[in-house]
Motif scaffolding. Sequence first.
Motif, PDB file in Angstrom:
ATOM      1  N   ARG A 154     -44.149   8.636   6.797  1.00 56.43           N
ATOM      2  CA  ARG A 154     -43.721   8.295   5.442  1.00 56.43           C
ATOM      3  C   ARG A 154     -44.247   6.908   5.050  1.00 56.43           C
ATOM      4  N   ALA A 155     -44.186   5.949   5.965  1.00 55.11           N
ATOM      5  CA  ALA A 155     -44.689   4.600   5.680  1.00 55.11           C
ATOM      6  C   ALA A 155     -46.185   4.625   5.364  1.00 55.11           C
ATOM      7  N   GLU A 156     -46.942   5.434   6.088  1.00 58.05           N
ATOM      8  CA  GLU A 156     -48.373   5.555   5.817  1.00 58.05           C
ATOM      9  C   GLU A 156     -48.614   6.169   4.437  1.00 58.05           C
ATOM     10  N   MET A 157     -47.794   7.119   4.063  1.00 53.84           N
ATOM     11  CA  MET A 157     -47.915   7.723   2.736  1.00 53.84           C
ATOM     12  C   MET A 157     -47.602   6.694   1.648  1.00 53.84           C
ATOM     13  N   VAL A 158     -46.556   5.908   1.853  1.00 52.37           N
ATOM     14  CA  VAL A 158     -46.176   4.880   0.872  1.00 52.37           C
ATOM     15  C   VAL A 158     -47.295   3.860   0.710  1.00 52.37           C
ATOM     16  N   ILE A 159     -47.919   3.460   1.809  1.00 57.53           N
ATOM     17  CA  ILE A 159     -49.030   2.509   1.746  1.00 57.53           C
ATOM     18  C   ILE A 159     -50.176   3.087   0.915  1.00 57.53           C
ATOM     19  N   ALA A 160     -50.488   4.353   1.145  1.00 56.67           N
ATOM     20  CA  ALA A 160     -51.571   4.992   0.382  1.00 56.67           C
ATOM     21  C   ALA A 160     -51.229   5.051  -1.106  1.00 56.67           C
ATOM     22  N   VAL A 161     -49.988   5.392  -1.417  1.00 54.57           N
ATOM     23  CA  VAL A 161     -49.568   5.429  -2.827  1.00 54.57           C
ATOM     24  C   VAL A 161     -49.625   4.024  -3.416  1.00 54.57           C
ATOM     25  N   ARG A 162     -49.148   3.042  -2.665  1.00 54.35           N
ATOM     26  CA  ARG A 162     -49.141   1.649  -3.145  1.00 54.35           C
ATOM     27  C   ARG A 162     -50.550   1.181  -3.498  1.00 54.35           C
ATOM     28  N   ARG A 163     -51.523   1.534  -2.677  1.00 55.23           N
ATOM     29  CA  ARG A 163     -52.921   1.157  -2.949  1.00 55.23           C
ATOM     30  C   ARG A 163     -53.379   1.702  -4.297  1.00 55.23           C
ATOM     31  N   ASN A 164     -52.949   2.909  -4.623  1.00 53.12           N
ATOM     32  CA  ASN A 164     -53.354   3.540  -5.881  1.00 53.12           C
ATOM     33  C   ASN A 164     -52.624   2.985  -7.095  1.00 53.12           C
ATOM     34  N   LEU A 165     -51.572   2.229  -6.874  1.00 53.97           N
ATOM     35  CA  LEU A 165     -50.786   1.699  -7.992  1.00 53.97           C
ATOM     36  C   LEU A 165     -51.146   0.265  -8.358  1.00 53.97           C
ATOM     37  N   THR A 166     -52.022  -0.355  -7.612  1.00 57.92           N
ATOM     38  CA  THR A 166     -52.351  -1.768  -7.803  1.00 57.92           C
ATOM     39  C   THR A 166     -52.736  -2.094  -9.240  1.00 57.92           C
ATOM     40  N   GLU A 167     -53.590  -1.309  -9.833  1.00 58.55           N
ATOM     41  CA  GLU A 167     -54.042  -1.595 -11.199  1.00 58.55           C
ATOM     42  C   GLU A 167     -53.013  -1.193 -12.254  1.00 58.55           C
ATOM     43  N   LEU A 168     -52.269  -0.155 -11.988  1.00 60.12           N
ATOM     44  CA  LEU A 168     -51.288   0.328 -12.967  1.00 60.12           C
ATOM     45  C   LEU A 168     -50.047  -0.562 -13.056  1.00 60.12           C
ATOM     46  N   ILE A 169     -49.642  -1.115 -11.913  1.00 57.70           N
ATOM     47  CA  ILE A 169     -48.408  -1.895 -11.854  1.00 57.70           C
ATOM     48  C   ILE A 169     -48.718  -3.235 -11.184  1.00 57.70           C
TER      49      ILE A 169
ATOM     50  N   PHE B 116     -40.704  16.574   7.236  1.00 58.04           N
ATOM     51  CA  PHE B 116     -39.980  15.833   6.192  1.00 58.04           C
ATOM     52  C   PHE B 116     -38.493  16.156   6.086  1.00 58.04           C
ATOM     53  N   HIS B 117     -38.043  17.153   6.806  1.00 60.95           N
ATOM     54  CA  HIS B 117     -36.610  17.452   6.779  1.00 60.95           C
ATOM     55  C   HIS B 117     -35.995  17.190   8.149  1.00 60.95           C
ATOM     56  N   HIS B 118     -36.458  17.915   9.141  1.00 58.40           N
ATOM     57  CA  HIS B 118     -35.812  17.828  10.453  1.00 58.40           C
ATOM     58  C   HIS B 118     -36.131  16.551  11.219  1.00 58.40           C
ATOM     59  N   ALA B 119     -37.386  16.200  11.361  1.00 59.20           N
ATOM     60  CA  ALA B 119     -37.740  15.028  12.172  1.00 59.20           C
ATOM     61  C   ALA B 119     -37.095  13.755  11.638  1.00 59.20           C
ATOM     62  N   ALA B 120     -36.993  13.660  10.331  1.00 55.91           N
ATOM     63  CA  ALA B 120     -36.390  12.469   9.728  1.00 55.91           C
ATOM     64  C   ALA B 120     -34.896  12.351  10.045  1.00 55.91           C
ATOM     65  N   ARG B 121     -34.276  13.443  10.461  1.00 53.12           N
ATOM     66  CA  ARG B 121     -32.843  13.452  10.746  1.00 53.12           C
ATOM     67  C   ARG B 121     -32.530  13.501  12.247  1.00 53.12           C
ATOM     68  N   GLU B 122     -33.556  13.536  13.052  1.00 56.07           N
ATOM     69  CA  GLU B 122     -33.378  13.593  14.503  1.00 56.07           C
ATOM     70  C   GLU B 122     -33.563  12.187  15.082  1.00 56.07           C
ATOM     71  N   PRO B 123     -32.504  11.603  15.644  1.00 54.10           N
ATOM     72  CA  PRO B 123     -32.603  10.218  16.133  1.00 54.10           C
ATOM     73  C   PRO B 123     -33.774   9.962  17.085  1.00 54.10           C
ATOM     74  N   ASP B 124     -34.072  10.917  17.960  1.00 52.88           N
ATOM     75  CA  ASP B 124     -35.137  10.701  18.940  1.00 52.88           C
ATOM     76  C   ASP B 124     -36.540  10.818  18.349  1.00 52.88           C
ATOM     77  N   PHE B 125     -36.649  11.349  17.136  1.00 49.51           N
ATOM     78  CA  PHE B 125     -37.965  11.588  16.530  1.00 49.51           C
ATOM     79  C   PHE B 125     -38.117  10.925  15.165  1.00 49.51           C
ATOM     80  N   ARG B 126     -37.114  10.217  14.766  1.00 48.89           N
ATOM     81  CA  ARG B 126     -37.136   9.582  13.451  1.00 48.89           C
ATOM     82  C   ARG B 126     -38.288   8.591  13.312  1.00 48.89           C
TER      83      ARG B 126
END
Length: 183
Positions: A114-129, A97-107
Amino acid sequence: MRLARSERREQLLDAATRAFARSGFAATSLDDVATEAGVSRVILYRHFESKADLYRTALARAAEQLATASESEFGGPAVTELLRWAEANPAGFRLLFHHAAREPDFRAEADQLRAEMVIAVRRNLTELIPDRAWADWAAQLGTTTAIEAIMAWLDAGRPDPDQAATRIGDAVAGVIQAARPRS
């Protein structure tokens, strides 16, 4: 000490994760990794084709460990799982979450996780929001808030570990509350 090939590979990946987590890909040499592992560069090349191969393998391993921990080990709220994993694996957390996100070859790898984490969070927010745009906003910001809060907690020396998940959860809950419908 002579280790089985699989054990040596795990030892090298542990050492590489620690070394890369300190300084990132560009600032860490294979000599740094070899020193961390207590082996020669020759041993590294017996297991990995290049520094990039070693880094990419360390990233994939850390992401897999995080996924395994959050699926089976903890079973609590997502922030608690992420915090527990970061506490047990600070080098892996920093690498992902710190280095890979800042390395062009590994971003791309970091962005995918991170996108997979956001999708999982989004699924849990469906009823709340119910408003999709606000739910997307909350999923993005909530994920970023959790990651950055945990990174700051690690950087601060892991203060009050018994209350950290609650405090970080409160920050994420504030994001979710801000996105909920107003009455």
